[in-house]
Design a protein around this motif. Structure first.
Motif, mmCIF file in Angstrom:
data_model
loop_
_atom_site.group_PDB
_atom_site.id
_atom_site.type_symbol
_atom_site.label_atom_id
_atom_site.label_comp_id
_atom_site.label_asym_id
_atom_site.label_seq_id
_atom_site.Cartn_x
_atom_site.Cartn_y
_atom_site.Cartn_z
ATOM 1 N N GLU A 158 46.319 31.977 35.390
ATOM 2 C CA GLU A 158 46.029 32.900 34.296
ATOM 3 C C GLU A 158 45.546 34.226 34.882
ATOM 4 N N HIS A 159 46.156 35.331 34.464
ATOM 5 C CA HIS A 159 45.796 36.664 34.932
ATOM 6 C C HIS A 159 45.164 37.444 33.789
ATOM 7 N N HIS A 160 43.953 37.942 34.011
ATOM 8 C CA HIS A 160 43.255 38.744 33.003
ATOM 9 C C HIS A 160 42.784 40.036 33.651
ATOM 10 N N VAL A 161 42.867 41.113 32.895
ATOM 11 C CA VAL A 161 42.374 42.406 33.363
ATOM 12 C C VAL A 161 41.230 42.818 32.458
ATOM 13 N N TRP A 162 40.101 43.164 33.063
ATOM 14 C CA TRP A 162 38.936 43.665 32.337
ATOM 15 C C TRP A 162 38.700 45.106 32.755
ATOM 16 N N THR A 163 38.400 45.965 31.786
ATOM 17 C CA THR A 163 38.094 47.361 32.073
ATOM 18 C C THR A 163 36.713 47.703 31.526
ATOM 19 N N TYR A 164 35.884 48.295 32.388
ATOM 20 C CA TYR A 164 34.557 48.767 32.003
ATOM 21 C C TYR A 164 34.545 50.289 32.079
ATOM 22 N N GLU A 165 34.073 50.920 31.020
ATOM 23 C CA GLU A 165 33.916 52.375 30.994
ATOM 24 C C GLU A 165 32.435 52.699 31.146
ATOM 25 N N PHE A 166 32.157 53.815 31.783
ATOM 26 C CA PHE A 166 30.770 54.182 32.068
ATOM 27 C C PHE A 166 30.406 55.573 31.562
ATOM 28 N N GLY A 167 31.155 56.080 30.621
ATOM 29 C CA GLY A 167 30.865 57.402 30.066
ATOM 30 C C GLY A 167 31.793 58.461 30.628
ATOM 31 N N PRO A 168 31.705 59.676 30.090
ATOM 32 C CA PRO A 168 32.665 60.735 30.451
ATOM 33 C C PRO A 168 32.536 61.243 31.891
ATOM 34 N N ARG A 169 31.418 61.074 32.521
ATOM 35 C CA ARG A 169 31.228 61.604 33.879
ATOM 36 C C ARG A 169 31.467 60.583 34.986
ATOM 37 N N ARG A 170 31.789 59.371 34.607
ATOM 38 C CA ARG A 170 32.033 58.327 35.603
ATOM 39 C C ARG A 170 33.395 57.699 35.353
ATOM 40 N N GLN A 171 34.060 57.329 36.429
ATOM 41 C CA GLN A 171 35.374 56.719 36.298
ATOM 42 C C GLN A 171 35.254 55.250 35.911
ATOM 43 N N PRO A 172 36.168 54.778 35.076
ATOM 44 C CA PRO A 172 36.138 53.355 34.699
ATOM 45 C C PRO A 172 36.519 52.475 35.887
ATOM 46 N N ARG A 173 36.257 51.198 35.745
ATOM 47 C CA ARG A 173 36.637 50.208 36.755
ATOM 48 C C ARG A 173 37.501 49.151 36.077
ATOM 49 N N GLU A 174 38.542 48.758 36.798
ATOM 50 C CA GLU A 174 39.457 47.733 36.297
ATOM 51 C C GLU A 174 39.369 46.529 37.219
ATOM 52 N N LEU A 175 39.152 45.353 36.647
ATOM 53 C CA LEU A 175 38.997 44.116 37.416
ATOM 54 C C LEU A 175 40.143 43.172 37.084
ATOM 55 N N LEU A 176 40.775 42.616 38.100
ATOM 56 C CA LEU A 176 41.835 41.633 37.915
ATOM 57 C C LEU A 176 41.285 40.268 38.294
ATOM 58 N N PHE A 177 41.360 39.331 37.345
ATOM 59 C CA PHE A 177 40.928 37.955 37.571
ATOM 60 C C PHE A 177 42.145 37.033 37.509
ATOM 61 N N VAL A 178 42.224 36.083 38.422
ATOM 62 C CA VAL A 178 43.247 35.040 38.390
ATOM 63 C C VAL A 178 42.517 33.716 38.344
ATOM 64 N N GLU A 179 42.765 32.960 37.281
ATOM 65 C CA GLU A 179 42.077 31.689 37.034
ATOM 66 C C GLU A 179 40.567 31.844 37.183
ATOM 67 N N GLY A 180 40.036 32.933 36.617
ATOM 68 C CA GLY A 180 38.598 33.139 36.575
ATOM 69 C C GLY A 180 37.958 33.698 37.833
ATOM 70 N N ARG A 181 38.754 33.974 38.866
ATOM 71 C CA ARG A 181 38.226 34.506 40.124
ATOM 72 C C ARG A 181 38.675 35.952 40.311
ATOM 73 N N LEU A 182 37.740 36.798 40.708
ATOM 74 C CA LEU A 182 38.018 38.208 40.908
ATOM 75 C C LEU A 182 38.941 38.393 42.110
ATOM 76 N N GLN A 183 40.069 39.064 41.867
ATOM 77 C CA GLN A 183 41.024 39.335 42.937
ATOM 78 C C GLN A 183 40.970 40.778 43.417
ATOM 79 N N ARG A 184 40.687 41.682 42.467
ATOM 80 C CA ARG A 184 40.708 43.102 42.811
ATOM 81 C C ARG A 184 39.889 43.896 41.807
ATOM 82 N N MET A 185 39.151 44.906 42.310
ATOM 83 C CA MET A 185 38.458 45.870 41.461
ATOM 84 C C MET A 185 38.961 47.240 41.882
ATOM 85 N N SER A 186 39.403 48.037 40.900
ATOM 86 C CA SER A 186 39.968 49.337 41.243
ATOM 87 C C SER A 186 39.579 50.376 40.204
#
Length: 188
Positions: A158-186
């Motif tokens: 199972e592949h899930h992508v989570w995105t967190y935003e931190f306001g207009p002055r900070r860049q968001p972060r995108e996290l890719l999880f495969v079977e509940g384990r973090l594979q990549r944060m970008s």
């Protein structure tokens, strides 16, 4: 010969028990092999659950031979103790893993900043516990596997992508999880 091989196959789970195959929930011990309802009676309600199907095996032509239903629970025992990740396969506890230290607040009730997010953990449960739900999330199609002769198709986790935003002055972060384990944060 077949009887000996079958006997060893049936004994293999009990021979493979290790340090993290059991733990205490309060005054009661929970062990690998316990049924899901037995664990539910002994332990507090999980703060995080997820489930997916996992291929059991494929034949030499790549055809799927069966699926196992995997259910994952995460338990929080406070900041002085490790959180636990319980993995059930077809209704029986198959694995217990320690996660990072727990939290003293209600898991998922706080937001975190970009730096905290990078140190939140390596599983969906740990990230949720420390940083709350993402601002956006979606499931992406995962790789398909096909047999040579038109066999069954199944997804590779199972592949899930989570995105967190931190306001207009900070860049968001995108996290890719495969079977509940973090594979990549970008940074998208």
């Amino acid at each position: 010969m077949l009887t000996i091989a079958l006997g060893l196959f049936l004994l293999a789970p009990s021979l493979a028990l290790g340090v993290n195959d059991g733990f205490y929930c309060g005054q009661r011990i929970v062990s690998v092999g316990d049924r899901i309802w037995e664990v539910a009676r002994k332990c507090p309600e999980p703060f995080w659950t997820e489930s997916y199907d996992r291929p059991l095996a494929a034949d030499r032509h790549g055809r799927l031979l069966g699926l196992a239903r995997v259910e994952v629970w995460a338990l929080n025992f406070g900041a002085n103790h490790f959180m636990r990740r319980l993995e059930f396969i077809n209704g029986r506890l198959s694995r217990v893993r320690d996660l990072g230290y727990g939290v003293d607040y209600e898991p998922g009730s706080r937001r975190c900043g970009p730096h905290e997010l990078t140190q939140a953990g390596k599983t969906t449960a740990e990230v949720f516990a420390r940083c709350g739900l993402p601002d956006y999330s979606y499931e992406i199609p995962s790789a398909q596997h096909y047999g040579y002769f038109g066999g069954s198709a199944y997804r590779q986790g199972e592949h899930h992508v989570w995105t967190y935003e931190f306001g207009p002055r900070r860049q968001p972060r995108e996290l890719l999880f495969v079977e509940g384990r973090l594979q990549r944060m970008s940074i998208p």
